[in-house]
Design an enzyme around this catalytic site. Structure first.
Site, PDB file in Angstrom:
ATOM      1  N   LYS A   9      17.995  25.848 -50.069  1.00 53.56           N
ATOM      2  CA  LYS A   9      17.169  26.848 -49.400  1.00 53.56           C
ATOM      3  C   LYS A   9      16.635  27.764 -50.686  1.00 53.56           C
ATOM      4  CE  LYS A   9      19.364  27.271 -44.970  1.00 53.56           C
ATOM      5  NZ  LYS A   9      19.584  28.373 -43.786  1.00 53.56           N
ATOM      6  N   TYR A  49      12.208  25.110 -38.111  1.00 50.39           N
ATOM      7  CA  TYR A  49      12.892  26.112 -37.091  1.00 50.39           C
ATOM      8  C   TYR A  49      12.625  26.682 -35.835  1.00 50.39           C
ATOM      9  CZ  TYR A  49      16.499  26.556 -40.795  1.00 50.39           C
ATOM     10  OH  TYR A  49      17.373  26.542 -41.995  1.00 50.39           O
ATOM     11  N   ASN A 112      21.765  31.597 -46.703  1.00 50.63           N
ATOM     12  CA  ASN A 112      22.859  30.790 -46.740  1.00 50.63           C
ATOM     13  C   ASN A 112      23.031  29.591 -47.708  1.00 50.63           C
ATOM     14  OD1 ASN A 112      21.641  29.585 -44.827  1.00 50.63           O
ATOM     15  ND2 ASN A 112      23.317  29.937 -43.211  1.00 50.63           N
ATOM     16  N   HIS A 115      20.929  23.963 -45.814  1.00 52.53           N
ATOM     17  CA  HIS A 115      20.786  23.601 -44.396  1.00 52.53           C
ATOM     18  C   HIS A 115      21.199  22.093 -44.302  1.00 52.53           C
ATOM     19  CE1 HIS A 115      19.039  22.243 -40.527  1.00 52.53           C
ATOM     20  NE2 HIS A 115      18.691  20.894 -41.094  1.00 52.53           N
ATOM     21  N   GLU A 126      14.387  15.230 -38.860  1.00 53.10           N
ATOM     22  CA  GLU A 126      14.039  16.035 -40.071  1.00 53.10           C
ATOM     23  C   GLU A 126      13.780  15.259 -41.217  1.00 53.10           C
ATOM     24  OE1 GLU A 126      17.721  18.484 -39.960  1.00 53.10           O
ATOM     25  OE2 GLU A 126      17.064  19.619 -38.139  1.00 53.10           O
TER      26      GLU A 126
END
Ligand code: UDP
Length: 138
Positions: A9, A49, A112, A115, A126
């Site tokens: 991320k 998302y 965080n 993913h 995905e």
């Protein structure tokens, strides 16, 4: 052998720690069989998302995911989906186990660091959003 989809991320690219995260991934026995750096558009982040669009954190999540480039990856290994979720640790870094990516690197529940897909079915969906079969080299 199976595959999972991973995103390093914006908090990882911003801090220049994508190699450190990849070292944890590889040490766990997962193989990076495709990888590229992309900058998510707002539409891409909202689509990715989409399942969370009614949640209170959705706006902030989309903002964070588009704030800097990400690295999208395909990982291969035995039980890749479950294995990578284990390597990542809990969504909230305060609850993540020692040695996990999120325990080691995450800044907060939102930022965080990485993913990982939550099922084989979602992994396939995905992966197909970002890679053609020809780009995945095992
Ligand atoms: N997230 C957040 N606040 C929350 C829950 C989730 O900002 O209370 C963000 C966080 O970046 C997380 C992502 O939304 O990784 C997707 O949430 P999910 O529950 O699917 O967690 P994951 O599968 O990434 O562990």
């Amino acid at each position: 052998m199976s595959r999972t989809f991973s995103i390093l991320k914006p908090d990882a690219t911003r801090r220049n720690i994508t190699g450190a995260v990849n070292a944890v991934i590889e040490a766990a026995g997962l193989r990076i069989v495709a990888q590229k750096r992309v900058h998510f558009t707002k539409a891409q982040a909202e689509r990715f998302y989409g399942v969370h669009k009614e949640r209170p954190f959705f706006g902030e999540l989309v903002e964070q995911m588009t704030a800097a480039p990400v690295v999208v990856q395909v990982l291969e290994g035995e039980n890749a989906v479950a294995k990578y979720r284990e390597v990542l640790g809990a969504t909230n870094p305060e609850q993540a186990a020692e040695g996990t990516v999120r325990k080691l690197f995450a800044l907060s529940i939102g930022e965080n660091t990485a993913h990982g897909s939550d099922s084989d079915e979602n992994a396939a969906i995905e992966i197909a959003q970002f890679f053609s079969e020809a780009e995945i080299v095992g």
